[in-house]
Write an enzyme that holds these catalytic residues in place. Structure first.
Site, PDB file in Angstrom:
ATOM      1  N   CYS A   1      42.612  58.841  38.076  1.00  0.00           N
ATOM      2  CA  CYS A   1      43.781  59.575  37.332  1.00  0.00           C
ATOM      3  C   CYS A   1      45.016  59.548  37.759  1.00  0.00           C
ATOM      4  CB  CYS A   1      43.687  60.984  37.053  1.00  0.00           C
ATOM      5  SG  CYS A   1      41.859  61.590  36.217  1.00  0.00           S
TER       6      CYS A   1
ATOM      7  N   HIS B   1      11.396  28.674  54.868  1.00  0.00           N
ATOM      8  CA  HIS B   1      10.518  27.963  53.820  1.00  0.00           C
ATOM      9  C   HIS B   1      11.281  27.080  52.826  1.00  0.00           C
ATOM     10  CE1 HIS B   1       7.321  30.690  55.066  1.00  0.00           C
ATOM     11  NE2 HIS B   1       8.125  31.532  55.063  1.00  0.00           N
TER      12      HIS B   1
ATOM     13  N   GLU C   1      32.759  33.509  44.915  1.00  0.00           N
ATOM     14  CA  GLU C   1      33.518  33.786  43.490  1.00  0.00           C
ATOM     15  C   GLU C   1      34.990  33.752  44.026  1.00  0.00           C
ATOM     16  OE1 GLU C   1      33.114  37.294  41.683  1.00  0.00           O
ATOM     17  OE2 GLU C   1      32.771  38.388  43.506  1.00  0.00           O
TER      18      GLU C   1
ATOM     19  N   ARG D   1      45.530  53.670  37.231  1.00  0.00           N
ATOM     20  CA  ARG D   1      44.612  54.658  37.637  1.00  0.00           C
ATOM     21  C   ARG D   1      43.668  55.053  36.772  1.00  0.00           C
ATOM     22  NH1 ARG D   1      46.420  56.226  42.604  1.00  0.00           N
ATOM     23  NH2 ARG D   1      45.322  58.170  42.459  1.00  0.00           N
TER      24      ARG D   1
ATOM     25  N   ASN E   1      44.489  65.548  39.696  1.00  0.00           N
ATOM     26  CA  ASN E   1      43.723  64.153  39.842  1.00  0.00           C
ATOM     27  C   ASN E   1      42.788  64.787  41.125  1.00  0.00           C
ATOM     28  OD1 ASN E   1      42.717  61.723  40.765  1.00  0.00           O
ATOM     29  ND2 ASN E   1      44.601  61.382  42.019  1.00  0.00           N
ATOM     30  N   GLY E   2      41.617  64.169  40.989  1.00  0.00           N
ATOM     31  CA  GLY E   2      40.790  64.695  42.107  1.00  0.00           C
ATOM     32  C   GLY E   2      39.279  65.287  41.597  1.00  0.00           C
TER      33      GLY E   2
ATOM     34  N   LYS F   1      36.797  40.215  34.614  1.00  0.00           N
ATOM     35  CA  LYS F   1      36.197  41.553  35.359  1.00  0.00           C
ATOM     36  C   LYS F   1      35.156  41.937  34.729  1.00  0.00           C
ATOM     37  CE  LYS F   1      36.371  44.725  38.101  1.00  0.00           C
ATOM     38  NZ  LYS F   1      35.830  44.519  39.515  1.00  0.00           N
TER      39      LYS F   1
ATOM     40  N   TRP G   1      41.227  59.250  34.247  1.00  0.00           N
ATOM     41  CA  TRP G   1      39.868  58.238  34.412  1.00  0.00           C
ATOM     42  C   TRP G   1      38.968  59.433  34.428  1.00  0.00           C
ATOM     43  CZ3 TRP G   1      38.845  53.340  34.267  1.00  0.00           C
ATOM     44  CH2 TRP G   1      37.506  52.830  34.934  1.00  0.00           C
TER      45      TRP G   1
ATOM     46  N   LYS H   1      30.606  37.263  47.197  1.00  0.00           N
ATOM     47  CA  LYS H   1      31.826  37.579  47.249  1.00  0.00           C
ATOM     48  C   LYS H   1      32.539  36.376  47.675  1.00  0.00           C
ATOM     49  CE  LYS H   1      32.514  40.510  45.741  1.00  0.00           C
ATOM     50  NZ  LYS H   1      31.719  41.293  45.174  1.00  0.00           N
TER      51      LYS H   1
ATOM     52  N   GLU I   1      25.285  39.737  48.863  1.00  0.00           N
ATOM     53  CA  GLU I   1      26.530  40.322  48.375  1.00  0.00           C
ATOM     54  C   GLU I   1      27.624  39.444  48.972  1.00  0.00           C
ATOM     55  OE1 GLU I   1      27.627  41.765  45.883  1.00  0.00           O
ATOM     56  OE2 GLU I   1      29.795  42.348  46.397  1.00  0.00           O
TER      57      GLU I   1
HETATM   58  O1  M6R Z   1      30.618  45.702  35.467  1.00  0.00           O
HETATM   59  P1  M6R Z   1      29.426  45.091  36.049  1.00  0.00           P
HETATM   60  O2  M6R Z   1      28.969  45.966  37.168  1.00  0.00           O
HETATM   61  O3  M6R Z   1      28.235  45.505  35.083  1.00  0.00           O
HETATM   62  O4  M6R Z   1      29.604  43.915  36.468  1.00  0.00           O
HETATM   63  C1  M6R Z   1      28.572  42.828  36.757  1.00  0.00           C
HETATM   64  C2  M6R Z   1      28.985  41.490  37.478  1.00  0.00           C
HETATM   65  O5  M6R Z   1      29.560  40.960  36.322  1.00  0.00           O
HETATM   66  C3  M6R Z   1      29.968  41.807  38.510  1.00  0.00           C
HETATM   67  O6  M6R Z   1      29.409  42.526  39.753  1.00  0.00           O
HETATM   68  C4  M6R Z   1      30.507  40.379  39.086  1.00  0.00           C
HETATM   69  O7  M6R Z   1      29.608  39.803  39.588  1.00  0.00           O
HETATM   70  C5  M6R Z   1      31.564  40.542  39.838  1.00  0.00           C
HETATM   71  N1  M6R Z   1      32.600  39.488  39.705  1.00  0.00           N
HETATM   72  C6  M6R Z   1      31.339  40.518  41.545  1.00  0.00           C
HETATM   73  O8  M6R Z   1      32.202  40.472  42.384  1.00  0.00           O
END
Ligand code: M6R
Length: 609
Positions: free
Chosen positions: A2, A504, A488, A28, A101-102, A604, A75, A485, A481
């Site tokens: 927010c 394996h 991507e 925000r 906000n909070g 995103k 938000w 990162k 993870e």
């Molecule tokens: O909005 P979501 O958490 O459902 O999104 C899932 C994936 O598309 C998302 O985590 C994607 O892999 C990101 N780019 C990872 O950094």
């Protein structure tokens, strides 16, 4: 998150200034917008759900009269993104109005107390208790000033807040205060401003006064007065001049949103740890009764589910099936049924694969629960119960703060279930809860002490063509993870496996100098991980280990290491151990001249299947 904003102008109407300043705070949150001004001793207020431009088109936010006012862009955390839940919120008489906000942790108790005193509430927000509390104090302490009443009210609030309040009783001032949520003042020749963040007023002034926790500010056309809330003492603080461009300001001086969001994690984790007990109780009750539980998600959210499956199993003795949402229908579409429970995890709440999986399960009468960062998203609408991750908008395409906040909610859920099911001793739960509360500070230490080292490591390995990521137990999820990162945003082909599984097949790829990142939390897997490190070293791999501080055994084997503070229990480890991997990916992206905020071919929110 927010965004809040307030201003008192010497010349001109406040509303258009508040409107344009809120636009600069829209990053925000954008679930609703509202503005309240004072003119001729009366409050004027407009608000509605929706993004600022949409709302402005319908109700013209600029025509409110008066040179003083407050505004909010929301938000949603408590209460859906609806008109009634939009800020500003007012008392019973409409003479006091507040933007916030909070998270007010004790709002449930305060609301009950105020309702028993006859106060009528209209929203589902935590914020609404604030104007009613101020109203009650002013009623009981006739003659007390508005600022004193706000100060008294604040002393009763538990949680985080940055707030701004106005009252038609004292129409010449804004009272604002801060505890943990950000608040800054701006000072110009034409007036004073308060805001969640500097970009809000940057086109109007670059003279800034930072506000600390526990401070209350009285803004008038003459300027500002800062007081300490606890002892009422005055604080002298002169404005500083900042030399930011508008673009730098939105990123708060960080070069990219991704690194800003990595740095925001301590604050986000603190908020996520403030989740209302009743949400966790409700979700855990559903999970406790379930016959089979699927944890359904994509990408980073899937990795949170994978880690959660270890948490549920180790703490609550509850088996769960983490499933890629895109595979769910093929794999379980025919077998999912009325006895199945789906816990869907999604930052955006809009990911097409996740929504498709959930819809399929819903059609077969399964119970849908969800964890998302966007209240009001499609996922929340199709869920029986949902809970928010409180991370605020994440703008960088790479999920960072939303991953650690998802994990923090999921581990709280596992702990809640552990209590319910009586599988783990109270002593053990107490220890874990204490450690959980320390995580925001631990993440803060990692970011502050390890970032430069990670940067150097990224430089050293910048020319490596392939990376391996390995971990055992719950660290398998962290390794996955870390790989996602790096792939991507830095476009480095990477491979991740449970360390044991690497023998394996994947080990055949190892050759001299190939970097292998080992995630080495200190738990019962430690000895075996050392064995796996030896196997990789014997084949010429370079070992880059994420270790617990003082883990001399692994330090002696590793070519490079990054340390995480001591004593993090294994089930909590993905939260801090993920942070150096986020930083590694970020700095590798910079080494490769890639834009970490906008990696090629990605969006995103992936709203196509
Ligand atoms: O909005 P979501 O958490 O459902 O999104 C899932 C994936 O598309 C998302 O985590 C994607 O892999 C990101 N780019 C990872 O950094």
């Amino acid at each position: 998150m927010c965004g809040i904003f307030g201003c008192i102008l010497k010349n001109g109407n406040a509303a258009p200034v508040i409107h344009s300043s809120l636009k600069r705070l829209e990053y925000r949150g954008y679930d609703s917008v509202g503005i309240a001004t004072i003119s001729d001793g009366k409050i004027f207020l407009k608000k509605d759900q929706g993004k600022i431009d949409e709302v402005h088109k319908c109700i013209n936010l600029d025509d409110l009269p008066g040179n003083i006012g407050i505004g909010h862009t929301r938000w949603a955390t408590h209460g859906a993104p609806l008109h009634v839940n939009s800020h500003p919120h007012s008392d019973c008489t409409g003479t006091i109005t507040v933007v916030h906000n909070g998270i007010i942790e004790n709002f449930g108790d305060l609301k009950l107390e105020l309702q028993n005193l006859g106060h009528a509430f209209v929203s589902k927000t935590d914020t609404e208790v604030i104007p009613h509390l101020i109203e009650e104090i002013m009623k009981n302490k006739l003659g007390s000033s508005f600022a004193d009443a706000v100060q008294e009210a604040i002393k009763r609030l538990e949680g985080s807040f940055a707030l701004a309040a106005i009252s038609s009783y004292e129409p010449d001032k804004i009272v604002c205060a801060r505890n943990e949520s950000p608040l800054v003042l701006g000072v110009s020749d034409n007036g004073v401003f308060c805001a969640s963040d500097i970009p809000a007023f940057l086109p109007l002034t670059n003279k800034v006064v930072m506000i600390n926790n526990g401070e209350l500010i009285i803004l008038t056309v003459e300027g500002y007065q800062i007081k300490k809330i606890q002892d009422n003492s005055l604080v002298e603080r002169v404005p500083e001049t900042i030399e930011w461009t508008a673009e730098m300001a939105v990123k708060q001086g960080y070069p990219h949103f991704m690194i800003k969001e990595i740095h925001e994690q301590p604050e986000v984790l603190r908020n996520t740890l403030r989740l209302q007990d009743r949400y966790l109780d409700l979700l855990s009750t559903f999970l406790d009764r379930a016959t089979e539980i699927f944890l359904v998600a994509c990408g980073t959210s899937y990795h949170a589910c994978l880690a959660a499956s270890y948490m549920f199993s180790k703490l609550s003795f509850l088996p769960t099936y983490p499933v890629y949402a895109s595979e769910f229908i093929e794999q379980y579409g025919k077998s999912v049924n009325i006895d199945s429970t789906i816990l869907a995890v999604s930052q955006s709440g809009e990911t097409a694969d996740t929504i498709a999986a959930v819809t399929c399960a819903q059609q077969r009468a399964a119970t849908i629960l969800s964890l998302t960062n966007v209240i009001g998203s499609t996922l929340t609408r199709v869920s029986r119960v949902y809970v928010g991750t409180q991370a605020g908008p994440e703008i960088g395409v790479a999920a960072t703060k939303t991953f650690t906040s998802q994990l923090s909610v999921l581990v709280q859920l596992a702990l809640r279930l552990a209590k319910k099911r009586g599988k783990v001793s109270q002593d053990e739960i107490d220890v874990l809860e204490v450690q959980l509360d320390k995580l925001p500070d631990i993440v803060d230490v990692i970011v502050k002490t390890q970032e430069d080292k990670v940067k150097q490591i990224a430089h050293k390995y910048a020319n490596s063509k392939v990376f391996f990521f390995l971990g055992r137990g719950i660290s398998t999820a962290t390794a996955f993870e870390g790989r996602l990162k790096l792939m991507e945003i830095a476009y480095v082909p990477s491979i991740a496996f449970p360390a044991g599984e690497s023998k394996h097949g994947p080990i055949s790829l190892i050759e001299n100098g190939l970097p292998v990142v080992f995630v080495c939390q200190k738990d019962e897997t430690h000895k075996t991980v050392i064995g796996n490190i030896m196997e990789m070293k014997a084949r010429g791999a370079k070992i880059l280990a994420i270790i617990e501080e003082g883990d001399n055994e692994i330090k002696a084997l590793a070519d490079d290491y990054i340390e995480v503070p001591k004593g993090v229990p294994s089930v909590l480890s993905p939260i801090p151990f993920a942070v150096p991997l986020q930083l590694l990916a970020y700095y590798m992206a910079l080494e490769h001249d890639c834009d970490p905020d906008m990696p090629r071919n990605l969006a995103k929110s992936v709203t196509v299947k």
